[in-house]
Write a protein that holds these residues in place. Sequence first.
Motif, mmCIF file in Angstrom:
data_model
loop_
_atom_site.group_PDB
_atom_site.id
_atom_site.type_symbol
_atom_site.label_atom_id
_atom_site.label_comp_id
_atom_site.label_asym_id
_atom_site.label_seq_id
_atom_site.Cartn_x
_atom_site.Cartn_y
_atom_site.Cartn_z
ATOM 1 N N VAL A 1 0.845 -1.196 0.000
ATOM 2 C CA VAL A 1 0.000 0.000 0.000
ATOM 3 C C VAL A 1 0.884 1.250 0.000
ATOM 4 O O VAL A 1 0.609 2.212 -0.731
ATOM 5 C CB VAL A 1 -0.966 -0.012 1.201
ATOM 6 C CG1 VAL A 1 -1.748 1.282 1.285
ATOM 7 C CG2 VAL A 1 -1.901 -1.204 1.120
ATOM 8 N N PHE A 2 1.934 1.239 0.800
ATOM 9 C CA PHE A 2 2.870 2.357 0.867
ATOM 10 C C PHE A 2 3.470 2.648 -0.511
ATOM 11 O O PHE A 2 3.509 3.794 -0.956
ATOM 12 C CB PHE A 2 3.973 2.040 1.883
ATOM 13 C CG PHE A 2 5.058 3.066 1.971
ATOM 14 C CD1 PHE A 2 4.865 4.256 2.643
ATOM 15 C CD2 PHE A 2 6.287 2.838 1.368
ATOM 16 C CE1 PHE A 2 5.871 5.196 2.726
ATOM 17 C CE2 PHE A 2 7.295 3.775 1.441
ATOM 18 C CZ PHE A 2 7.085 4.965 2.127
ATOM 19 N N LEU A 3 3.923 1.615 -1.194
ATOM 20 C CA LEU A 3 4.527 1.790 -2.510
ATOM 21 C C LEU A 3 3.512 2.330 -3.516
ATOM 22 O O LEU A 3 3.813 3.281 -4.256
ATOM 23 C CB LEU A 3 5.111 0.466 -3.005
ATOM 24 C CG LEU A 3 5.720 0.493 -4.416
ATOM 25 C CD1 LEU A 3 6.878 1.477 -4.495
ATOM 26 C CD2 LEU A 3 6.163 -0.897 -4.812
ATOM 27 N N VAL A 4 2.324 1.771 -3.530
ATOM 28 C CA VAL A 4 1.293 2.222 -4.475
ATOM 29 C C VAL A 4 0.936 3.681 -4.213
ATOM 30 O O VAL A 4 0.838 4.493 -5.156
ATOM 31 C CB VAL A 4 0.046 1.312 -4.405
ATOM 32 C CG1 VAL A 4 -1.131 1.913 -5.148
ATOM 33 C CG2 VAL A 4 0.376 -0.071 -4.946
ATOM 34 N N LEU A 5 0.758 4.053 -2.953
ATOM 35 C CA LEU A 5 0.420 5.441 -2.638
ATOM 36 C C LEU A 5 1.569 6.397 -2.965
ATOM 37 O O LEU A 5 1.339 7.519 -3.420
ATOM 38 C CB LEU A 5 0.014 5.582 -1.176
ATOM 39 C CG LEU A 5 -1.376 5.063 -0.830
ATOM 40 C CD1 LEU A 5 -1.640 5.188 0.667
ATOM 41 C CD2 LEU A 5 -2.441 5.804 -1.620
ATOM 42 N N THR A 6 2.794 5.959 -2.744
ATOM 43 C CA THR A 6 3.939 6.805 -3.077
ATOM 44 C C THR A 6 4.023 7.020 -4.584
ATOM 45 O O THR A 6 4.259 8.141 -5.053
ATOM 46 C CB THR A 6 5.247 6.202 -2.535
ATOM 47 O OG1 THR A 6 5.132 6.047 -1.120
ATOM 48 C CG2 THR A 6 6.438 7.090 -2.840
#
Length: 156
Positions: free
Chosen positions: A92-97
Motif C-alpha cells: 500500500v505504501f509503494l502504491v500510494l507513493t
Amino acid sequence: MEIFGLPVHVLVVHGAVVFTPLAALATIVFALRPQWRYLSRWPAVLLALAATGSVWMARLSGEDLQEARSLPDQLIATHESRGEVLALVMIVFLVLTLLGARLLGGPSGLASGRGAVAVREGWVEKVVPLALVAISVVALVYVVLTGDAGARATWG
C-alpha cells in the motif's frame, strides 16, 4: 538459504530496517513540503521501491528460515504475523507513493521552470498528502513492531 554461513534473512532484514524508515521520512517530506517536491519526488519513489523489496525479501527468507529450522516458538509466530502485515502495508505504501509522485504538483528546481508539475486544485492536493503521511506512519510503526518481535524471538 545461506550466504557465507549466515541465513539470508539475517542479512536482508537490515535492508528493511534501514530503507523503510528512510522511505517513510522521504515520503513525509515529499507529501508535506510542496516547494521541495522537485527534490524529494524521485528519492521517495526509489526508497519506497527499495524498502518494499527488502521487506518482501525479508518476509520470504524468514519463511524459508522458519521451515529449515522448524522454530515453533510463540515469539517467532508474533514476529511472523507482524511481518506479514508489514509486507502488505509496504505494498500500500509503494502504491500510494507512486500515486503521489504522479499526481502531486510542485515547482521545478530549474531556473527555466522546466519539469514543474502543475498543482491540482481540489481534493488531490489535500487527500493524497494525508494518505501518504498516514501510510508512512503505519509503515514506521510496523517495521519497529516487527523488528522488536524478531529481536525478542532471537535474543529472548
